[in-house]
Design a protein around this motif. Structure first.
Motif, short mmCIF file in Angstrom:
data_model
loop_
_atom_site.label_atom_id
_atom_site.label_comp_id
_atom_site.label_asym_id
_atom_site.label_seq_id
_atom_site.Cartn_x
_atom_site.Cartn_y
_atom_site.Cartn_z
N LEU A 208 0.85 -1.20 0.00
CA LEU A 208 0.00 0.00 0.00
C LEU A 208 0.88 1.24 0.00
O LEU A 208 1.77 1.38 0.85
N ILE A 209 0.65 2.09 -0.95
CA ILE A 209 1.52 3.27 -1.09
C ILE A 209 1.23 4.27 0.02
O ILE A 209 0.09 4.44 0.45
N ARG A 210 2.28 4.91 0.52
CA ARG A 210 2.14 5.95 1.53
C ARG A 210 2.90 7.18 1.08
O ARG A 210 4.00 7.08 0.56
N PRO A 221 -3.99 7.62 0.00
CA PRO A 221 -4.09 7.30 -1.43
C PRO A 221 -5.49 7.55 -1.99
O PRO A 221 -5.63 7.89 -3.16
N ASP A 222 -6.51 7.41 -1.15
CA ASP A 222 -7.87 7.71 -1.59
C ASP A 222 -7.98 9.12 -2.13
O ASP A 222 -8.82 9.41 -2.97
N THR A 241 5.55 1.99 -7.88
CA THR A 241 5.02 0.97 -6.97
C THR A 241 5.52 -0.42 -7.35
O THR A 241 6.00 -1.18 -6.50
N ASN A 265 -1.80 -2.99 -5.88
CA ASN A 265 -3.04 -2.40 -6.42
C ASN A 265 -2.74 -1.71 -7.74
O ASN A 265 -1.88 -0.85 -7.83
O1 G Z 1 -4.73 1.64 3.17
P1 G Z 1 -5.11 2.46 2.24
O2 G Z 1 -5.47 3.81 2.74
O3 G Z 1 -3.69 2.44 1.77
O4 G Z 1 -5.65 2.33 0.78
C1 G Z 1 -6.62 3.16 0.27
C2 G Z 1 -6.89 2.85 -1.18
O5 G Z 1 -5.77 3.20 -1.98
C3 G Z 1 -7.20 1.40 -1.44
O6 G Z 1 -8.36 1.34 -2.25
C4 G Z 1 -6.00 0.92 -2.21
O7 G Z 1 -6.39 -0.04 -3.16
C5 G Z 1 -5.46 2.16 -2.87
N1 G Z 1 -4.01 2.06 -3.06
C6 G Z 1 -3.08 1.86 -2.12
N2 G Z 1 -1.83 1.79 -2.67
C7 G Z 1 -2.00 1.92 -4.01
C8 G Z 1 -1.11 1.92 -5.14
O8 G Z 1 0.11 1.75 -5.02
N3 G Z 1 -1.66 2.10 -6.36
C9 G Z 1 -3.00 2.27 -6.53
N4 G Z 1 -3.46 2.44 -7.78
N5 G Z 1 -3.87 2.28 -5.51
C10 G Z 1 -3.39 2.10 -4.26
#
Ligand code: G
Ligand code: G
Ligand code: MN
Length: 429
Positions: A208-210, A221-222, A241, A265
């Motif tokens: 999960l990207i931060r 990321p939302d 990523t 993701n």
């Molecule tokens: O835990 P979280 O807040 O990380 O994730 C929130 C949303 O962001 C989730 O729907 C997740 O799929 C999306 N997301 C998290 N990391 C990435 C990423 O690297 N790329 C993409 N496209 N979406 C991401």
């Protein structure tokens, strides 16, 4: 049917109208107001009630707005939950705020759908021509700034003012900051463990990207992924990523017989990129990634938007030996017939069903059905959003394959994740 233009066509019509208004109002020295109206928590509405119901609600919402129009007012939908209203010929700011108040009054009455009542609240950003800006882009930008101001204040509307601007973090700001973050590598990948629920051993993790901004702290990321999807930065973010994840998993310890997997993701948007298959494939070559280790998660709803292109790309990725996982499964409002050709090997049941499954018989039934159906199609089923032992145990009894959630662990940085793996004791039940 919605009797006002939507999305892209709405945007184009809006730009044309603004162009005309600006040129004639410049000559006549008249004022007009732009109201940017945003429905609060629209995403949650989609998740809680499903797209079908949310769409119906949006229709009623649009109808109510349309009823309010006096010639020559104008209203259009420019995003999923954003509307723009133009009020030509107003005399001062007071007129515009009065209109905003009126709007709020009308929209605050419950909406009736399938004999249930729903409440919707909105925030409104107001900007005036020529007081705040005299060009299309800067007018809309000022309306965005005012909208953020409204969101962050106790009042649900705000008029643009110069002094709110420098501190505001609007869409515009995010774009610039995002580019800077990309250039300076300000992103970090966190990993949330996944457990093979029947054996209790570690299966892998979701990446999960931060993004931590100096001033604002963590930005979800939302918030920034949709911006990046809109302006094309998503391609660069995706590259980052994928490469980071494939590099980092090489540092993970070997436990058990099969190597740990990583789920990334993927925005459905990048499935339209003709180079995506090649670039994933070459990233795997560069980092020496075993194909079985990589899982790509695509949300069900995004997949449905352009099924033919998505399916084609996903089939190519699957042919490479990768695992495709359908994320947020159950919220995409899909026709079951796509299942016959689904290019996936895994389903991730949406968290919203898992959260309440102990209390809600209906949710429990949905979860059970998805697991059963998934297995019927030879798909592995993942449950995410598991927050307690009772839910974990119930899912195990239902035959679910993979578990993820705060009960097991929160997403964490690479170093902590490696420590977590090394200390993990298989769940014994
Ligand atoms: O835990 P979280 O807040 O990380 O994730 C929130 C949303 O962001 C989730 O729907 C997740 O799929 C999306 N997301 C998290 N990391 C990435 C990423 O690297 N790329 C993409 N496209 N979406 C991401
Ligand atoms: O849309 P996607 O499934 O990729 O979203 C993953 C998101 O869910 C991330 O933001 C992650 O932090 C969050 N998440 C993971 N497990 C839990 C959980 O048990 N409870 C809650 N509330 N959120 C979770
Ligand atoms: Mn996901």
């Amino acid at each position: 049917m919605r009797n006002i233009p939507t999305h892209t066509s709405g945007r184009e019509a809006l730009f044309n109208l603004l162009e005309d208004l600006i040129s004639s109002y410049k000559k006549n020295e008249k004022k007009f107001a732009v109201l940017l109206i945003n429905i609060n928590n629209f995403r949650e509405l989609n998740t809680s009630y499903g797209y079908k119901l949310a769409d119906k609600l949006l229709d009623q919402f649009a109808e109510r707005l349309a009823e309010l129009l006096h010639q020559p007012d104008y209203i259009t939908q420019i995003g999923n939950s954003d509307f723009v209203m133009i009020l030509p010929g107003i005399l001062n700011e007071g007129h515009a705020t009065l209109a905003a108040l009126k709007l709020q009054e009308i929209l605050s009455e419950s909406f009736n759908l399938d004999s249930q009542e729903y409440k919707v609240s909105v925030d409104i950003g107001i900007t005036l021509f020529p007081d705040h800006a005299t060009e299309i882009e800067s007018l809309l930008q000022a309306a965005e700034v005012a909208l953020s101001e409204a969101r962050n204040s106790t009042s649900s509307y705000a008029v643009y003012s110069e002094k709110t601007k420098p501190n505001e973090f609007n869409t515009w700001d995010i774009e610039t900051k995002l580019q800077k973050a990309l250039n300076n590598h300000e992103f970090e990948l966190y990993f949330q463990p996944q457990i093979s629920i029947q054996s209790g051993i570690v299966f892998g993790a979701e990446a999960l990207i931060r993004w931590k901004d100096e001033e604002r702290g963590f930005i979800r990321p939302d918030i920034f992924i949709p911006v990046a999807e809109n302006n094309g930065q998503i391609y660069e973010i995706t590259q980052w990523t994928i490469n980071s994840a494939l590099r980092l998993i090489n540092e993970w310890p070997d436990i058990g017989d099969t190597p740990l997997k990583v789920a990334i993701n993927l925005s459905a948007k990048v499935l339209n990129d003709p180079d995506i298959v090649d670039s994933i494939s070459s990233a795997m070559t560069i980092w020496g990634t075993d194909r079985e280790r990589l899982i790509l998660e695509i949300t069900e709803s995004a997949l449905m938007d352009d099924m033919s292109t998505s399916f084609k790309t996903l089939n190519e990725l699957k042919a490479l030996g990768l695992t495709i996982s359908i994320d947020d499964f159950g919220t995409g409002y899909s026709s079951m017939s796509y299942f016959k050709n689904i290019p996936a090997s895994e389903l991730k049941i949406d968290q919203s069903f898992i959260f309440n499954m102990l209390e809600s018989k209906m949710d429990r039934h949905i979860v059970k059905t998805v697991i059963h159906m998934g297995h019927g199609f030879d798909l592995k089923v993942v449950a995410e959003g598991i927050e307690n032992k009772e839910t974990y145990d119930a899912l195990k009894d239902m035959g679910c394959d993979i578990a993820q959630g705060y009960y097991l662990a929160r997403p964490m940085p690479q170093k902590e994740f490696i420590e977590w793996i090394n200390n993990y004791q298989p769940q014994k039940n």
